[in-house]
Design an enzyme around this catalytic site. Structure first.
Site, PDB file in Angstrom:
ATOM      1  N   TRP A 112      36.933 -56.942  41.031  1.00 22.57           N
ATOM      2  CA  TRP A 112      38.178 -56.743  40.286  1.00 22.57           C
ATOM      3  C   TRP A 112      39.393 -56.784  41.213  1.00 22.57           C
ATOM      4  O   TRP A 112      40.510 -56.997  40.762  1.00 22.57           O
ATOM      5  CB  TRP A 112      38.164 -55.389  39.583  1.00 22.57           C
TER       6      TRP A 112
ATOM      7  N   ARG B  62      28.521 -46.003  40.479  1.00 23.40           N
ATOM      8  CA  ARG B  62      27.991 -46.501  39.203  1.00 23.40           C
ATOM      9  C   ARG B  62      26.736 -45.722  38.811  1.00 23.40           C
ATOM     10  O   ARG B  62      26.530 -45.409  37.631  1.00 23.40           O
ATOM     11  CB  ARG B  62      27.716 -48.006  39.315  1.00 23.40           C
TER      12      ARG B  62
ATOM     13  N   HIS C 190      36.814 -49.295  38.627  1.00 25.82           N
ATOM     14  CA  HIS C 190      36.567 -50.727  38.847  1.00 25.82           C
ATOM     15  C   HIS C 190      37.454 -51.320  39.935  1.00 25.82           C
ATOM     16  O   HIS C 190      37.343 -52.507  40.221  1.00 25.82           O
ATOM     17  CB  HIS C 190      36.717 -51.498  37.525  1.00 25.82           C
TER      18      HIS C 190
ATOM     19  N   HIS D 267      26.464 -43.748  35.338  1.00 27.62           N
ATOM     20  CA  HIS D 267      25.465 -44.086  34.308  1.00 27.62           C
ATOM     21  C   HIS D 267      24.475 -42.953  34.068  1.00 27.62           C
ATOM     22  O   HIS D 267      23.975 -42.791  32.955  1.00 27.62           O
ATOM     23  CB  HIS D 267      24.730 -45.381  34.672  1.00 27.62           C
TER      24      HIS D 267
HETATM   25  C1  HEM Z   1      34.066 -49.441  29.165  1.00 24.91           C
HETATM   26  C2  HEM Z   1      33.524 -48.874  30.216  1.00 24.91           C
HETATM   27  C3  HEM Z   1      32.776 -49.626  31.281  1.00 24.91           C
HETATM   28  C4  HEM Z   1      32.106 -50.816  31.216  1.00 24.91           C
HETATM   29  C5  HEM Z   1      31.891 -51.711  30.009  1.00 24.91           C
HETATM   30  C6  HEM Z   1      31.613 -51.090  32.554  1.00 24.91           C
HETATM   31  C7  HEM Z   1      30.892 -52.212  32.907  1.00 24.91           C
HETATM   32  C8  HEM Z   1      30.515 -52.542  34.197  1.00 24.91           C
HETATM   33  C9  HEM Z   1      29.805 -53.731  34.565  1.00 24.91           C
HETATM   34  C10 HEM Z   1      29.336 -54.832  33.619  1.00 24.91           C
HETATM   35  C11 HEM Z   1      29.629 -53.692  35.907  1.00 24.91           C
HETATM   36  C12 HEM Z   1      28.927 -54.728  36.797  1.00 24.91           C
HETATM   37  C13 HEM Z   1      27.491 -54.273  37.092  1.00 24.91           C
HETATM   38  C14 HEM Z   1      26.800 -55.248  38.003  1.00 24.91           C
HETATM   39  O1  HEM Z   1      26.661 -56.422  37.623  1.00 24.91           O
HETATM   40  O2  HEM Z   1      26.403 -54.847  39.118  1.00 24.91           O
HETATM   41  C15 HEM Z   1      30.236 -52.485  36.394  1.00 24.91           C
HETATM   42  C16 HEM Z   1      30.298 -52.119  37.716  1.00 24.91           C
HETATM   43  C17 HEM Z   1      30.846 -50.948  38.168  1.00 24.91           C
HETATM   44  N1  HEM Z   1      31.312 -49.906  37.386  1.00 24.91           N
HETATM   45 FE1  HEM Z   1      31.701 -50.014  35.396  1.00 24.91          FE
HETATM   46  N2  HEM Z   1      31.984 -50.076  33.394  1.00 24.91           N
HETATM   47  C18 HEM Z   1      32.675 -49.152  32.652  1.00 24.91           C
HETATM   48  C19 HEM Z   1      33.179 -47.950  33.106  1.00 24.91           C
HETATM   49  C20 HEM Z   1      32.984 -47.451  34.373  1.00 24.91           C
HETATM   50  C21 HEM Z   1      33.267 -46.101  34.767  1.00 24.91           C
HETATM   51  C22 HEM Z   1      33.753 -44.995  33.828  1.00 24.91           C
HETATM   52  C23 HEM Z   1      32.978 -46.013  36.109  1.00 24.91           C
HETATM   53  C24 HEM Z   1      33.076 -44.816  37.031  1.00 24.91           C
HETATM   54  C25 HEM Z   1      33.871 -43.788  36.841  1.00 24.91           C
HETATM   55  C26 HEM Z   1      32.528 -47.319  36.537  1.00 24.91           C
HETATM   56  C27 HEM Z   1      32.202 -47.655  37.820  1.00 24.91           C
HETATM   57  C28 HEM Z   1      31.716 -48.896  38.219  1.00 24.91           C
HETATM   58  C29 HEM Z   1      31.546 -49.303  39.601  1.00 24.91           C
HETATM   59  C30 HEM Z   1      31.938 -48.504  40.846  1.00 24.91           C
HETATM   60  C31 HEM Z   1      30.994 -50.597  39.564  1.00 24.91           C
HETATM   61  C32 HEM Z   1      30.645 -51.484  40.752  1.00 24.91           C
HETATM   62  C33 HEM Z   1      29.166 -51.356  41.076  1.00 24.91           C
HETATM   63  C34 HEM Z   1      28.730 -52.214  42.232  1.00 24.91           C
HETATM   64  O3  HEM Z   1      29.567 -52.722  42.984  1.00 24.91           O
HETATM   65  O4  HEM Z   1      27.512 -52.336  42.403  1.00 24.91           O
HETATM   66  N3  HEM Z   1      32.517 -48.157  35.456  1.00 24.91           N
HETATM   67  N4  HEM Z   1      30.769 -51.804  35.328  1.00 24.91           N
END
Ligand code: HEM
Length: 269
Positions: free
Chosen positions: A180, A32, A164, A36
């Site tokens: 997820w 993440r 995700h 970002h």
């Molecule tokens: C429409 C696009 C996306 C949205 C709206 C989105 C939104 C989110 C949100 C709300 C979280 C939870 C954050 C938290 O509360 O810790 C999250 C986690 C995460 N996202 Fe996304 N995301 C998007 C695309 C992506 C992309 C493109 C990647 C990587 C290629 C990604 C990788 C991750 C990962 C690995 C987590 C887990 C982080 C953790 O476990 O701490 N996401 N995302």
């Protein structure tokens, strides 16, 4: 890749397992962070992106979308201290690449050469503004606006969203809650399988709109469900649910491209 980067990679790999933290692994939050740091890129103005490591500075450091990523950056400090020659921009993106590979995902094309904008004299205008990263509460047209701005197409969007399959949402970061998939520390196409085969209903709780499966253990964001509600995204989701190899190949290409957006390599590496 030169040996010195391999040495950084193996030190990142060595800190991934972490008892007591989430599901026991820092990989998801490193992915993440890499995303970002890179996802602020705007192809029209050629601003933003991982080069510069501007997430160290306001307003990017305090963007609500980046809540919790201070922790990811802090976890990488010992690696930076040991290999002080590496830029933060290279370190953060390499941490994402290393995590995908270590958790069982495909090999991601990655090259070094990013530099860090110096802290001295940094102005807010040297840093991407808040609002460039996607808002999980929105739908397909917002997702397209954000990812097309970076230079991606619909297939890239669906492939990238497959990340995700890893990690979870935290109420004290994004406000959303839960993982997820049942295997949040193993890279796979489970995210797509869950999207297609599970039943998703609105979660009744005192939090932002999100979806849950019948067990209440798994979750989907509004932007995740948009991928099966949109007629162009849906067939790509269905393909990746059936064809893991196609997902891995497309993810590797798109994630590698994401980490390289806007990178200006000055010196020969
Ligand atoms: C429409 C696009 C996306 C949205 C709206 C989105 C939104 C989110 C949100 C709300 C979280 C939870 C954050 C938290 O509360 O810790 C999250 C986690 C995460 N996202 Fe996304 N995301 C998007 C695309 C992506 C992309 C493109 C990647 C990587 C290629 C990604 C990788 C991750 C990962 C690995 C987590 C887990 C982080 C953790 O476990 O701490 N996401 N995302």
């Amino acid at each position: 890749m030169a040996n010195k980067y391999e040495a950084v990679k193996s030190d990142i790999k060595a800190i991934l397992k972490k008892d007591g933290y989430d599901d026991g692994n820092l990989g998801p939050v490193f992915i993440r962070l890499a995303w970002h740091a890179s996802g602020t890129y705007d192809k029209h103005t050629k601003t933003g992106g991982s080069d510069g490591a501007t997430m160290r500075f306001a307003p990017e450091s305090s963007d609500p979308a980046n809540a919790g990523l201070d922790k990811a950056r802090a976890f990488l400090e010992p690696v930076k201290a040991k290999h002080s020659w590496i830029s933060y921009a290279d370190l953060w993106t390499l941490a994402g690449v290393t995590a995908v590979e270590a958790l069982g995902g495909p090999t991601i094309p990655w090259a070094p050469g990013r530099s860090d904008k110096p802290a001295k004299g940094i102005k807010a205008s040297d840093v991407p503004p808040n609002g460039r990263l996607p808002d999980a509460a929105q739908g397909a047209s917002h997702i397209r606006d954000v990812f097309y701005r970076m230079g991606f197409d619909d297939r890239d969007i669906v492939a990238l969203s497959g990340a995700h399959t890893l990690g979870r949402c935290h109420t004290d970061r994004s406000g959303f809650s839960g993982p997820w998939t049942y295997s949040p520390t193993k890279f796979s196409n489970q995210y797509f399988i869950q999207l297609v085969n599970n039943t998703w209903t609105v979660k009744k709780w005192d939090g932002p709109l999100q979806y849950e499966d019948p067990t209440g253990e798994l979750m989907m964001l509004p932007t995740d469900l948009a991928l099966i509600q949109d007629a162009k995204f849906k067939p790509i989701v269905e393909k990746y649910a059936k064809d893991r190899a196609a997902f891995y190949a497309d993810f590797a290409k798109a994630f590698g491209k994401l980490l390289d957006l806007g990178v200006k390599r000055q010196a020969k590496i």
